[in-house]
Design an enzyme around this catalytic site. Structure first.
Site, short mmCIF file in Angstrom:
data_model
loop_
_atom_site.label_atom_id
_atom_site.label_comp_id
_atom_site.label_asym_id
_atom_site.label_seq_id
_atom_site.Cartn_x
_atom_site.Cartn_y
_atom_site.Cartn_z
N ASP A 64 31.52 84.67 41.46
CA ASP A 64 31.58 84.92 42.91
C ASP A 64 31.71 86.43 43.17
O ASP A 64 31.68 86.87 44.31
CB ASP A 64 32.72 84.13 43.57
N SER A 65 31.80 87.22 42.08
CA SER A 65 31.69 88.68 42.21
C SER A 65 30.31 89.06 42.75
O SER A 65 30.10 90.21 43.14
CB SER A 65 31.93 89.36 40.86
N ASP A 103 30.89 79.96 39.29
CA ASP A 103 32.15 80.06 40.03
C ASP A 103 32.10 79.21 41.29
O ASP A 103 31.12 79.27 42.05
CB ASP A 103 32.38 81.52 40.48
N LYS A 133 33.64 77.05 37.24
CA LYS A 133 34.93 77.73 37.05
C LYS A 133 35.62 77.78 38.39
O LYS A 133 34.97 77.96 39.43
CB LYS A 133 34.72 79.14 36.50
N GLU A 135 39.61 79.11 40.30
CA GLU A 135 40.81 79.92 40.10
C GLU A 135 42.07 79.10 40.37
O GLU A 135 42.13 78.34 41.33
CB GLU A 135 40.77 81.14 41.04
N GLU A 202 42.50 87.17 33.47
CA GLU A 202 42.07 88.44 34.05
C GLU A 202 43.25 89.38 34.28
O GLU A 202 44.25 89.01 34.91
CB GLU A 202 41.33 88.18 35.38
N1 LIG Z 1 32.03 94.82 40.25
C1 LIG Z 1 33.00 93.94 40.06
N2 LIG Z 1 33.58 93.87 38.86
C2 LIG Z 1 34.59 92.99 38.62
O1 LIG Z 1 35.11 92.95 37.48
C3 LIG Z 1 35.01 92.13 39.69
C4 LIG Z 1 34.37 92.24 40.92
N3 LIG Z 1 33.38 93.15 41.10
N4 LIG Z 1 34.71 91.44 41.96
C5 LIG Z 1 35.59 90.32 41.74
C6 LIG Z 1 36.60 90.63 40.76
C7 LIG Z 1 37.63 91.63 41.22
N5 LIG Z 1 38.07 92.21 39.96
C8 LIG Z 1 38.85 93.34 39.83
C9 LIG Z 1 39.09 94.17 40.89
C10 LIG Z 1 39.82 95.32 40.73
C11 LIG Z 1 40.34 95.65 39.50
C12 LIG Z 1 41.09 96.89 39.29
O2 LIG Z 1 41.64 97.13 38.24
N6 LIG Z 1 41.07 97.78 40.34
C13 LIG Z 1 41.62 99.12 40.39
C14 LIG Z 1 43.07 99.16 40.20
C15 LIG Z 1 43.77 98.68 41.41
C16 LIG Z 1 45.27 98.82 41.33
O3 LIG Z 1 45.80 99.14 40.26
O4 LIG Z 1 45.87 98.60 42.36
C17 LIG Z 1 40.88 100.05 39.46
O5 LIG Z 1 41.48 100.72 38.60
O6 LIG Z 1 39.65 100.15 39.64
C18 LIG Z 1 40.11 94.79 38.43
C19 LIG Z 1 39.37 93.66 38.60
C20 LIG Z 1 37.26 91.69 38.88
N7 LIG Z 1 36.07 91.23 39.54
C1 LIG Z 2 35.32 88.66 36.64
C2 LIG Z 2 34.84 87.28 36.34
C3 LIG Z 2 35.73 86.55 35.40
C4 LIG Z 2 34.63 86.50 37.62
O1 LIG Z 2 35.32 85.57 37.94
C5 LIG Z 2 33.53 86.93 38.48
O2 LIG Z 2 32.70 87.76 38.08
O3 LIG Z 2 33.46 86.43 39.62
MG LIG Z 3 35.01 85.02 39.99
#
Ligand SMILES: Nc1nc(=O)c2c([nH]1)NC[C@@H]1CN(c3ccc(C(=O)N[C@@H](CCC(=O)O)C(=O)O)cc3)CN21
Ligand SMILES: CC(C)C(=O)C(=O)O
Ligand SMILES: [Mg+2]
Length: 284
Positions: A64-65, A103, A133, A135, A202
């Site tokens: 769903d990303s 998803d 999948k 959540e 995650e």
């Molecule tokens: N392009 C993309 N990649 C992804 O992995 C992803 C999506 N979109 N959309 C749905 C979810 C959202 N996800 C995420 C979103 C943010 C972070 C993250 O670490 N964000 C910040 C930190 C934020 C914080 O610490 O408050 C970063 O460091 O970029 C990780 C996974 C994983 N998924």
């Molecule tokens: C980040 C993965 C696990 C996901 O759920 C997505 O891409 O939507």
């Molecule tokens: Mg997802």
């Protein structure tokens, strides 16, 4: 466990006299048992899925990303069931070997277990995907049971669950506190007990992910969950360097395709403007 002779083969690849067996949930379990890591990436469209499947990816996730990556939304919440089915059907048409997981989007399973089952059946029937999948843990137990009872493989997803982002407010690492870590371990055990075939973890501490992978029989696939799990998943546009601003610590960029695509397009524009494209060889 069924013998390998039960496994599906793909007509297109068979016609080339190369019988490539499709990855199954049983094979994923066997991979964990023999310590072979599982590779998983997202895919949302036919052309990309064809490349990833051809490269030998084990599992493709129609995530769903797509809401972020394909549609440009801020979160995963807006994407609809119809839109997920459109993406999934495109991916399925491209794939010969990979196991395709779809998803379930926000709002398609949280209401009640009947709605969840109806949504899961629509995904399977209309996209041709191989599993779904969703959540959450204990909160979605009844829904998962109903879906599994219909014969649909279910992958769980714990830790950072983007569909509940507004409950937490941030994308920071999850389950750092002992109470939250305990709940995650219990949820993981519950998901295995009711029959999920695998689980995504995650953005949680590596030590916790390791514990979960050790305590479970089913494969645990990590994203930002460290090396001591049974496989890894990334958003393909992130690891290919197409998404611009998404740079969390867990992401490794294996290419800078965004830059390459920019330069190719700039070159094309230049050739069109200058009249260097097309040449007589490129015309009729
Ligand atoms: N392009 C993309 N990649 C992804 O992995 C992803 C999506 N979109 N959309 C749905 C979810 C959202 N996800 C995420 C979103 C943010 C972070 C993250 O670490 N964000 C910040 C930190 C934020 C914080 O610490 O408050 C970063 O460091 O970029 C990780 C996974 C994983 N998924
Ligand atoms: C980040 C993965 C696990 C996901 O759920 C997505 O891409 O939507
Ligand atoms: Mg997802």
């Amino acid at each position: 466990m069924p013998s390998t002779s039960y496994q599906l083969t793909t007509p297109t690849l068979m016609s080339q006299h190369k019988e490539i067996k499709r990855v199954t949930t049983h094979q994923l379990l066997a991979m964990k048992q023999r310590g072979e890591k599982i590779s998983m990436l997202t895919a949302y469209d036919f052309s990309m899925a064809q490349i990833l499947d051809g490269a030998g990816i084990d599992v493709l996730l129609v995530g769903d990303s797509a809401s972020n990556v394909m549609a440009g939304h801020e979160t995963t919440l807006p994407i609809t069931l119809d839109q997920m089915i459109y993406h999934a059907a495109s991916v399925v048409r491209a794939v010969g070997r990979a196991f395709v997981v779809v998803d379930m989007p926000f709002g398609s399973y949280q209401g009640n277990s009947s709605e969840a089952l109806r949504s899961a059946i629509r995904i399977m029937k209309e996209s041709g995907g191989h599993g779904i999948k969703l959540e959450g843990g204990a909160e979605v137990k009844e829904s998962i049971i109903r879906i599994l009872t219909a014969g649909i493989p279910v992958m769980g997803h714990l830790g950072l669950t983007p569909q509940s982002i507004y409950k937490f407010g941030t994308y920071t690492v999850r389950a750092k506190e002992e109470a939250e870590a305990q709940k995650l371990i219990e949820d993981a055990k519950l998901l295995e007990e009711i029959g999920c075939f695998a689980l995504v973890l995650e953005k949680i501490p590596s030590s916790l992910a390791k514990q979960v992978a050790e305590q479970l029989t089913i494969p645990v696939i990590g994203i930002g969950a460290g090396p001591d799990v049974d496989g890894q998943v990334l958003v393909v546009h992130d690891m290919l360097g197409i998404t611009k601003e998404f740079k969390p610590r867990f992401l490794r960029r294996y290419a800078e395709l965004g830059g390459l695509m920019h330069d190719a397009v700039a070159h094309y524009i230049n050739d069109v403007k200058s009249g260097e494209f097309p040449t007589p060889d490129e015309a009729y």
